[in-house]
Design an enzyme around this catalytic site. Structure first.
Site, PDB file in Angstrom:
ATOM      1  N   ASN A 459       0.844  -1.190   0.000  1.00 52.04           N
ATOM      2  CA  ASN A 459       0.000   0.000   0.000  1.00 52.04           C
ATOM      3  C   ASN A 459       0.890   1.255   0.000  1.00 52.04           C
ATOM      4  O   ASN A 459       2.120   1.146   0.024  1.00 52.04           O
ATOM      5  CB  ASN A 459      -0.937  -0.043   1.210  1.00 52.04           C
ATOM      6  CG  ASN A 459      -0.196   0.234   2.506  1.00 52.04           C
ATOM      7  OD1 ASN A 459       0.908  -0.258   2.715  1.00 52.04           O
ATOM      8  ND2 ASN A 459      -0.793   1.022   3.375  1.00 52.04           N
ATOM      9  N   CYS A 461       2.052   3.459   2.056  1.00 52.72           N
ATOM     10  CA  CYS A 461       3.079   3.728   3.071  1.00 52.72           C
ATOM     11  C   CYS A 461       3.814   2.466   3.508  1.00 52.72           C
ATOM     12  O   CYS A 461       4.546   2.492   4.501  1.00 52.72           O
ATOM     13  CB  CYS A 461       2.462   4.435   4.272  1.00 52.72           C
ATOM     14  SG  CYS A 461       1.791   6.063   3.864  1.00 52.72           S
ATOM     15  N   GLU A 463       3.005  -0.316   4.979  1.00 48.54           N
ATOM     16  CA  GLU A 463       2.713  -1.123   6.158  1.00 48.54           C
ATOM     17  C   GLU A 463       1.935  -2.390   5.808  1.00 48.54           C
ATOM     18  O   GLU A 463       1.748  -3.260   6.658  1.00 48.54           O
ATOM     19  CB  GLU A 463       1.925  -0.312   7.197  1.00 48.54           C
ATOM     20  CG  GLU A 463       0.499   0.022   6.837  1.00 48.54           C
ATOM     21  CD  GLU A 463       0.358   1.345   6.108  1.00 48.54           C
ATOM     22  OE1 GLU A 463      -0.745   1.922   6.140  1.00 48.54           O
ATOM     23  OE2 GLU A 463       1.364   1.812   5.534  1.00 48.54           O
TER      24      GLU A 463
END
Length: 881
Positions: A459, A461, A463
């Site tokens: 995704n 960012c 994570e």
């Protein structure tokens, strides 16, 4: 009392300024000294009511550093402005005059709130029909006092993006209505399993409204609404064709989801509030032949620019800029152009709506360490490269290289792996991009295991390492809420983790996703992402320095505890509702726990490469656990896990017999808005700064970190000299008694940042998003060592950001042209060197623009950009959480 000042009302009507009326409002907000506010407003002539409202807030906020009661008054003043819009001024007057209690106004207003949503056709029709008969019951459970748990920034953030509005732009939703709406929308899933949504709505409401757990933004935006898309993040495939609907592509087995298919789906996701990650590595390189036209391919970067333009046009949910992750494999012929695409002169102009990362693997890193040559290969000619990982990938790559040597595959480029690695490091040092993502580790630790599929992207960012078309619902436990004096409430944390996992699982069943492929995949894997925030706040409350072995060991204990309890919760949900559909193919079915694979990799793979680095890290953890206080906390946590049958042996048996409800469970996100709402520091990050410039719509001001300021005022250690120093540099002076406890991101050596990230990664099955902050004077060699150490110790990925490596960044802390004092860090000494020639916060304060519209441009010229009212300094995309 009347004056010669005229107030321009929102309707355009003029009326005389009434001092008594404003004094009543200030007293309602519990302002420490209302007369000071009246005096400092300095009103004259004609002034708009909106401008008076703004000036009142700024007067209060500029006094917060003297007394936190001014903060509370500013927050209350903001809350009452919401209440006036939600209920109308007459209701607020009655509350002010004592004719009506705030609780009664809040609860009566909840019925009106529900009716307004019906009239505006905002609610999901099925849910609203069911809940209509229970509105009075739910209204009685609302606790308006929980609004006072919010900070000023928390209220502003809710007003900016989350509270629902009428068509005229006024609010009809107060904070507690938002929490209850979210609880209602998610708890409706309980009907599917024979449960009572009211019971669970009340429990979910308590969990969120007490700020113990905050779900991701789309859940707060869209729960119980007709739109109903609740997921934060997605991975969308980009196949090497324009569209699967095209006549020229219908028979192409490699064209499952083309470039324009992905672009269209991304637009729908942004519209509903989500962010998207892509791997562009399937696209043929620039200069390759386009089979359908015999033309020349333009390459991945050209299409990334198309996606970048899309985000400029469509905001996430109409509320914030969209977030994207763009990835490319290390072996792709265009990888060198990709690596430098956001560096040098392009750092502030190219792909500004993208985070970018190079997808690496252990095979590549061995080539880097050995300084070997590698071939860059066209994915069109060797598609097995993106369809495999680990040893299977290594065999595929060697086979492709053999074909190149035999002349059966075109040679695109032969480069030295160490030189390519050097370009990655140099660009990251120069601009913060690209990051790295270890595809091997992500596929290894992931327990879902879909047959014939590989995780190739994350995704925005990083994570969440996701299969194509997977999405994830995220939520964070607020760790500081469980600190009890010198101890920690493990029992309460255990109960809340179990409730939070149930919440996130319910989200899956009520979620309305914008494409059938997304719906199919989400129901197949039922992935959730439980994370944390307020970690540094918890450390500060416990008196633990962030960059210490004790903090590292406590993080290890916390991460282990949350992960073990999350898996226990998923097992119990599987017992109640059944395992997720793809469970039989998973490592869970074999009794494997994700963290055992991470540990084995460190012991069996990493230790063979650099035993010394592994021993240094594990030795630091061991030192932390040797501290009697940390040892006691760890033993208490273990005792609670034992009570829930949540230790490894019990979990291993149960995941293989009962099953798990969710294919993946843990995810440490960068937070952004969630941490602002909760009033804590982001995710697992340290304090970013003690003071910084925040750019509110009402004006700019010097803002102190709320957690730091509370402690400084409580300990009476914010004297005038300290305050002056903090506003010059953004950090405490080195002789301050709290200087070690309140250390900020740039004072902490990068090695501790990496250690903290990999510690949370040890117990994670999806990813950990963290920024490795570095001072501006950091040499490029430190970036190289940080990247190598993160890979070696088992970080899913890594992003570094060297202060001022972009000419525009989210936040600048205190700046002065003199050297800062030397700040000692365990095993290293970091010299705070001159910070270039920017204006200090102290000097800037005199130039601050108090009211919007009166700028003159000097702030932008000297500070370039300040922290916005809903920005988190750790959220590079501006759209985290």
């Amino acid at each position: 009392m009347s004056t010669n000042i005229r107030v321009i009302k929102r309707s355009g009507k003029l009326e005389e300024f009434n001092t008594e009326k404003l004094l009543r409002s200030l007293k309602l907000a519990r302002t420490p000294d209302p007369e000071i506010v009246i005096k400092e407003l300095a009103l004259n002539g004609s002034v708009s009511s909106a401008e008076i409202f703004d000036r009142v807030q700024l007067v209060m906020l500029n006094r917060v550093v003297e007394d936190l009661r001014w903060h509370d008054a500013a927050r209350n003043y903001l809350l009452w402005s919401v209440y006036k819009q939600v209920w109308d001024k007459d209701v607020v007057r009655r509350v002010n005059d004592g004719e009506l209690s705030l609780a009664d106004a809040y609860r009566e207003g909840f019925r009106a709130w529900f009716r307004t949503g019906l009239e505006l056709r905002i609610w999901d029709s099925e849910m609203s029909a069911w809940y209509a008969q229970h509105i009075d019951e739910l209204a009685s459970y609302i606790d308006p006092g929980r609004d006072l748990l919010l900070t000023y920034n928390g209220v502003r953030t809710l007003m900016s993006r989350y509270l629902l509005k009428r068509l005229d732009g006024t609010f009809f939703e107060a904070p507690q209505y938002m929490w209850m709406r979210t609880a209602m929308g998610v708890a409706y899933a309980e009907l599917k399993y024979g449960g009572d949504p009211i019971t669970w709505a009340r429990r979910f409401y308590d969990l969120m409204s007490q700020l113990r757990f905050i779900p991701n933004s789309p859940t707060l935006y869209n729960a119980m609404t007709r739109l109903g898309q609740l997921s934060a993040c997605f991975v969308v495939p980009v196949d090497d064709c324009l569209s699967r609907e095209s006549d020229t592509n219908r028979d192409d087995t490699e064209c499952g989801f083309g470039i324009m298919d992905a672009l269209r789906l991304a637009a729908l996701i942004f519209q509903s509030g989500g962010g998207v990650g892509y791997n562009f590595g399937k696209l043929r390189p620039e200069g390759d032949i386009v089979r359908s036209t015999t033309g020349i391919a333009s390459g991945p970067l050209s299409f990334m620019r198309l996606f970048d333009t899309l985000v400029d046009t469509i905001k996430q949910g109409g509320k914030r800029r969209g977030a994207q992750m763009g990835m490319l494999f290390w072996w792709h012929p265009d990888v060198e152009k990709f690596i430098t695409s956001k560096s040098g002169e392009s750092r502030d102009t190219a792909l500004q709506n993208f985070n970018i990362s190079v997808a690496i693997d252990d095979y590549f890193m061995r080539k880097v360490l050995n300084g070997e040559d590698i071939y860059l290969i066209n994915p069109r000619e060797c598609p097995c490269l993106y369809k495999t990982w680990g040893e299977e990938f290594a065999r595929c790559y060697e086979s492709c290289v053999e074909r190149i040597r035999e002349g059966r595959v075109r040679i695109w480029r032969k480069v030295n792996a160490r030189e390519l690695w050097g370009k990655i490091v140099k660009s990251a040092w120069d601009s913060g991009d690209p990051g790295l993502w270890n595809r091997d580790l992500a596929n290894l630790v992931n327990n879902e295991k879909l047959p014939g599929e590989v995780i190739n992207a994350t995704n925005p960012c990083s994570e969440e390492s996701l299969y194509d078309f997977e999405s994830c619902n995220l939520g964070s436990i607020n760790l500081v809420r469980y600190v009890r004096g010198d101890g920690f409430d493990w029992d309460s944390l255990a109960r809340d983790v179990m409730l939070a996992v149930r919440f996130l699982d319910d989200v899956i069943d009520v979620n309305k996703l914008p494409h059938e492929m997304l719906r199919k995949r989400v129901l197949e894997t039922r992935r959730v992402g439980l994370g944390v925030n307020g970690f540094s706040d918890a450390l500060i409350a416990l008196g633990l320095r962030y960059d210490s072995p004790q903090a590292l060991a406590f993080a290890d204990t916390l991460a282990s505890f949350v992960s073990h309890m999350a898996v226990r919760s998923s097992i119990e949900l599987a017992r109640e509702r059944g395992a997720y559909p793809a469970y039989k193919h998973s490592d869970w079915a074999d009794g494997v726990l994700p963290w055992t694979k991470h540990r084995e990799r460190l012991e069996e793979f990493s230790a063979k490469i650099d035993q010394g680095a592994v021993n240094d890290y594990l030795g630091t953890l061991k030192t932390g656990y040797a501290d009697p206080r940390i040892k006691a906390l760890s033993e208490e946590a273990t005792a609670v896990l034992r009570g829930y049958r949540a230790l490894d042996p019990e979990l291993s048996v149960d995941v293989s017999t009962v099953g798990v409800r969710n294919g993946s469970i843990m995810s440490i996100a960068p937070e952004g808005s969630r941490s602002l709402i909760a009033g804590v520091n982001s995710s697992i990050e340290p304090l970013f700064a003690i003071a910084y410039i925040r750019n509110l719509s009402i004006g700019r001001l010097i803002e102190y970190n709320y957690t730091a300021l509370k402690l400084l005022l409580a300990t009476k250690t914010l004297d005038e000299g300290t305050r002056r120093f903090v506003e010059e540099y953004g950090v405490l002076p080195r002789n301050h008694p709290l200087v070690n406890l309140l250390r900020t991101a740039h004072e902490i050596h990068w090695r501790w940042h990496v250690y903290m990230q990999v510690t949370w990664a040890r117990w994670n099955d999806s990813g950990v998003s963290k920024t490795i902050n570095m001072p501006s004077e950091t040499p490029v060699e430190d970036v190289e060592e940080a990247y190598r150490l993160a890979w070696l110790l088992g970080a899913f990925g890594i992003t570094v950001y060297r202060d001022r490596s972009k000419s525009v960044q989210v936040i600048y802390t205190g700046i002065k042209t003199e050297p800062k004092p030397t700040v000692e860090v365990k095993e290293v000494t970091v010299e705070a060197k001159p910070k270039t020639t920017y204006t200090s916060l102290t000097n800037l304060k005199d130039k601050l623009v108090r009211i919007k519209g009166d700028s003159g441009g000097s702030i932008e010229e000297e500070m370039r950009e300040e922290l916005g009212e809903t920005d988190d300094p750790y959220c590079k995309t501006g759209a985290c959480g």
